[in-house]
Structure formats: structure tokens, C-alpha cells
Design a protein around this motif. Structure first.
Motif, PDB file in Angstrom:
ATOM      1  N   UNK B  40       0.842  -1.197   0.000  1.00  0.00           N
ATOM      2  CA  UNK B  40       0.000   0.000   0.000  1.00  0.00           C
ATOM      3  C   UNK B  40       0.879   1.248   0.000  1.00  0.00           C
ATOM      4  N   UNK B  41       2.043   1.130   0.667  1.00  0.00           N
ATOM      5  CA  UNK B  41       2.931   2.290   0.780  1.00  0.00           C
ATOM      6  C   UNK B  41       3.477   2.720  -0.575  1.00  0.00           C
ATOM      7  N   UNK B  42       3.453   1.796  -1.568  1.00  0.00           N
ATOM      8  CA  UNK B  42       4.031   2.144  -2.865  1.00  0.00           C
ATOM      9  C   UNK B  42       3.017   2.776  -3.813  1.00  0.00           C
ATOM     10  N   UNK B  43       1.748   2.861  -3.404  1.00  0.00           N
ATOM     11  CA  UNK B  43       0.746   3.477  -4.272  1.00  0.00           C
ATOM     12  C   UNK B  43       1.048   4.958  -4.472  1.00  0.00           C
ATOM     13  N   UNK B  44       0.584   5.489  -5.581  1.00  0.00           N
ATOM     14  CA  UNK B  44       0.711   6.924  -5.850  1.00  0.00           C
ATOM     15  C   UNK B  44      -0.575   7.604  -5.388  1.00  0.00           C
ATOM     16  N   UNK B  45      -0.452   8.505  -4.440  1.00  0.00           N
ATOM     17  CA  UNK B  45      -1.638   9.121  -3.844  1.00  0.00           C
ATOM     18  C   UNK B  45      -1.780  10.563  -4.316  1.00  0.00           C
ATOM     19  N   UNK B  46      -2.960  10.861  -4.817  1.00  0.00           N
ATOM     20  CA  UNK B  46      -3.268  12.231  -5.235  1.00  0.00           C
ATOM     21  C   UNK B  46      -4.229  12.816  -4.216  1.00  0.00           C
ATOM     22  N   UNK B  47      -3.832  13.965  -3.643  1.00  0.00           N
ATOM     23  CA  UNK B  47      -4.674  14.532  -2.585  1.00  0.00           C
ATOM     24  C   UNK B  47      -5.377  15.802  -3.053  1.00  0.00           C
TER      25      UNK B  47
END
Lengths: 259, 97
Positions: B40-47
């Protein structure tokens, strides 16, 4: 709550709860970065590399939360445990300018943590460690360097630290001292805009030669932690995997410009 | 700030801990679109969206959407085939007698 649940539940607060911390000390690190020491009465302890969420509430009820890496081991103060975060000012940021300019001694801030089970170094690890930092990405890596000394670990550590100019080096004096005193720690700097007097080579962005020269070869099966701005982390992680480091041993944490 | 830059999955820990009792940052998830399995830590997160959007690092398809309101949260994981969560060792059930 049934008897069985009571027997297996911990009294410890879970990290998902917001609790109130207070500012007890502030240290200027560079013209744009400061370390804030927060007293957090119910702090359960943490591992190097973990982070906290800090939440601010405006008088009209508007809330903003940001993640900050914890910069070192917790210490006990007279009012309870203390943790420190190092905040880099983000231009036009919502939270970091407040934390640097306005937030005063004794002021409250909501704290949630410790968070993160991925980007952590466990002090019982004996493998060589290479740390690659871009700008304020050095913060969680410094937590690992400080923890290594605190627990007396003999794991060999190498830090490659990319900064714009010599004045942007966070923890500069402490790193100089630790290279001298913490047996088995090496630090190499990469300057992207302006190098110090007498520096050999031109300012440049981190590349294959830097990682190859100052990191550990894949044969030694090091653990790697890369932290910095998104583009920096992608570049370095690709270089390392290209050199033969298995991607599962290259852990990354990207900082976004959300300040 | 005009560029659409992303953060990584580490920043999901806090928001996800509000919903789950376990730390999901070291959980492995499989992308429904391309089949890549990773942490999960490697996902790309858009906030930048109204909420958090986490995308697969390989194919950039959306794997998790999390929107937090004042009194509720919406979690949409239709892009995730499964989550494999590390657990403390204990007797699985049903086990041998």
C-alpha cells in the motif's frame, strides 16, 4: 466487551486517535527549516522512519492536516514523552508557514501517530544500510541514524544527501559530529545549485556515479531507504534497481509540495 | 502549484487507521487492472481531489478512493482485487484438532 476481548485488548491508545500535543522547544536548522519539539503525554513510542499527522483547526472550524516524519527517538520530559519533527517551509503552504511563523511555545496541536509500518528501520537489523535523501527527505533518515547510535547498532550506514546549496543542509553540525563519532557512518553530499569552496566537481543533480560511488554494492544486500521529492525518489529508485538492487529492498517515501 | 504531483501510500496510514484496526501500510494489494502486487505504501496518492485517490504505480489505474466527511467516510476499493494483511501469529480457524 466480552471477557476474551478484554484479555487480548491493549490499554495502549491506538494510533488512530488524535491527541493534543504542545510545543515545548523550537530549533532553527536552516533559513527555511525548523525542528519543533512536541510534548505528547500519551505517546506510545515509535520506530525510526515513522511519521505523525499534525492537525490545525482555525477559529472558524476549518481543519488542515499534514504528515511529518519524526526526526529522532522519543525522549522523556517533565510533562511526558517528547517527539520532534522538522518542518520545511513550503511556499504558499497552508500548514508549514503557520508552524514556522506563528505556532508558539505551549500552543496546542493535534497529533495522530505513530504511523507507518513500511518505511521503517528496525534496530535489530544487521544488514548494511544506504540512505538517500533529497532536501527535507533527510528527516526520517536522520531518525534512523540517531536510533542506530542510541541502541548501539553496529550496522554500517551510508547517507547520500542531495541539497541545493551548503546552507540548505539540515542537521549539518550534528552530521559532521556523527561522522567523526558514530563508528560506521559515512555521509556524502550532492549539491545541485551551489557547492562549497574547494568542492571537487560541478553542482549537479544526483546520478548513477553518485549512487555507485557512495552507496553499497548489491552483493552486500543492503537495505535502502530513499526519501525526498517525488521526481528525486523516482530517479534514485530507478538507478538503484538498475544497479541490481532488488526493488523489495529499496523502500521509498515521497514528499509532495502540500505544506 | 499547477503540476499534478503525487505522494506515496505512506500518507494513507493515518486516514486508513481511522477505519481499520491494523496498519495497512505494509499490506500487499493486487491491482485489478494490471495484476501488479505491491505494498500500500508504494501506491501513488493524489490529494488534490475531494478526498484521496490512490493509483497503481505500474498502470496508474485507481485502486483506492477515500473521502472523509465530518461524520462519515466513503471507501471505494473496486480497483483492488485483494489485500493481504500481515497478522500476528496465531492458530487459524478451522485448524487441525
Amino acid at each position: 466487551m466480552t471477557e476474551r476481548a478484554a484479555a487480548t485488548s491493549t490499554q495502549r491508545r491506538t494510533p488512530n486517535r488524535w491527541q493534543v500535543g504542545r510545543l515545548v522547544e523550537r530549533r532553527v536548522e536552516t533559513p527555511t527549516a525548523q525542528t519543533l519539539v512536541l510534548e505528547v503525554p500519551d505517546w506510545p513510542g515509535h520506530l525510526p522512519g515513522q511519521h505523525v499527522d499534525l492537525r490545525l483547526t482555525a477559529p472558524d472550524g476549518y481543519q488542515a492536516a499534514r504528515s511529518y516524519s519524526i526526526a529522532g527517538p522519543a525522549v522523556d520530559g517533565p510533562g511526558g514523552p517528547r517527539i520532534e519533527v522538522t518542518v520545511q517551509r513550503v511556499h504558499d503552504g497552508e500548514v508549514s508557514p503557520y508552524l514556522i511563523d506563528v505556532f508558539g511555545a505551549g500552543d496546542p496541536v493535534e497529533v495522530r501517530g505513530p504511523l507507518g509500518g513500511w518505511f521503517i528501520w528496525r534496530p535489530e537489523e544487521t544488514a548494511p544500510v544506504q540512505l538517500v535523501a533529497g532536501g527535507s527527505g533527510v528527516v526520517p533518515l536522520m531518525a534512523m541514524i540517531r536510533a542506530r547510535r542510541a541502541v548501539g547498532s553496529k550496522a554500517p550506514f551510508r547517507l547520500i544527501y542531495s541539497v541545493r546549496t551548503p546552507g540548505d543542509v539540515i542537521y549539518a553540525d550534528e552530521l559532521r559530529r556523527r561522522v567523526r563519532d558514530d563508528f560506521g557512518l559515512d555521509v556524502a553530499y550532492v549539491y545541485t545549485r551551489e557547492a562549497p569552496e574547494g568542492w571537487r566537481g560541478e553542482p549537479h543533480r544526483i546520478g548513477l556515479a553518485d549512487v555507485n560511488t557512495h552507496g553499497w554494492p548489491p552483493d552486500l544486500e543492503p537495505l535502502t531507504y530513499v526519501c525526498g521529492p517525488t521526481a528525486f525518489v523516482e530517479t534514485v529508485a530507478d538507478l538503484l534497481v538498475g544497479l541490481g538492487h532488488p526493488s523489495r529492498r529499496v523502500k521509498t517515501e515521497r514528499f509532495g509540495p502540500t505544506g | 502549484m499547477t503540476e499534478m504531483s503525487y505522494l506515496d501510500g505512506n500518507m494513507l496510514d493515518g486516514p486508513m487507521r481511522e477505519l481499520f484496526t491494523v496498519d495497512l501500510s505494509s499490506a500487499m494489494g493486487r491491482c485489478e487492472n494490471c495484476g501488479t502486487t505491491g505494498s500500500m505504501a508504494s501506491l501513488h496518492v493524489y490529494s488534490h481531489a475531494p478526498g484521496l485517490v490512490a493509483r497503481c504505480p505500474s498502470c496508474e489505474e485507481v485502486m483506492v478512493r477515500l473521502v472523509r466527511g465530518p461524520d462519515r467516510a466513503w471507501l471505494d476499493m473496486r480497483g483492488t482485487t485483494f489485500l493481504q494483511v500481515p497478522m500476528p501469529m496465531e492458530q487459524t480457524f478451522p485448524g487441525p484438532l
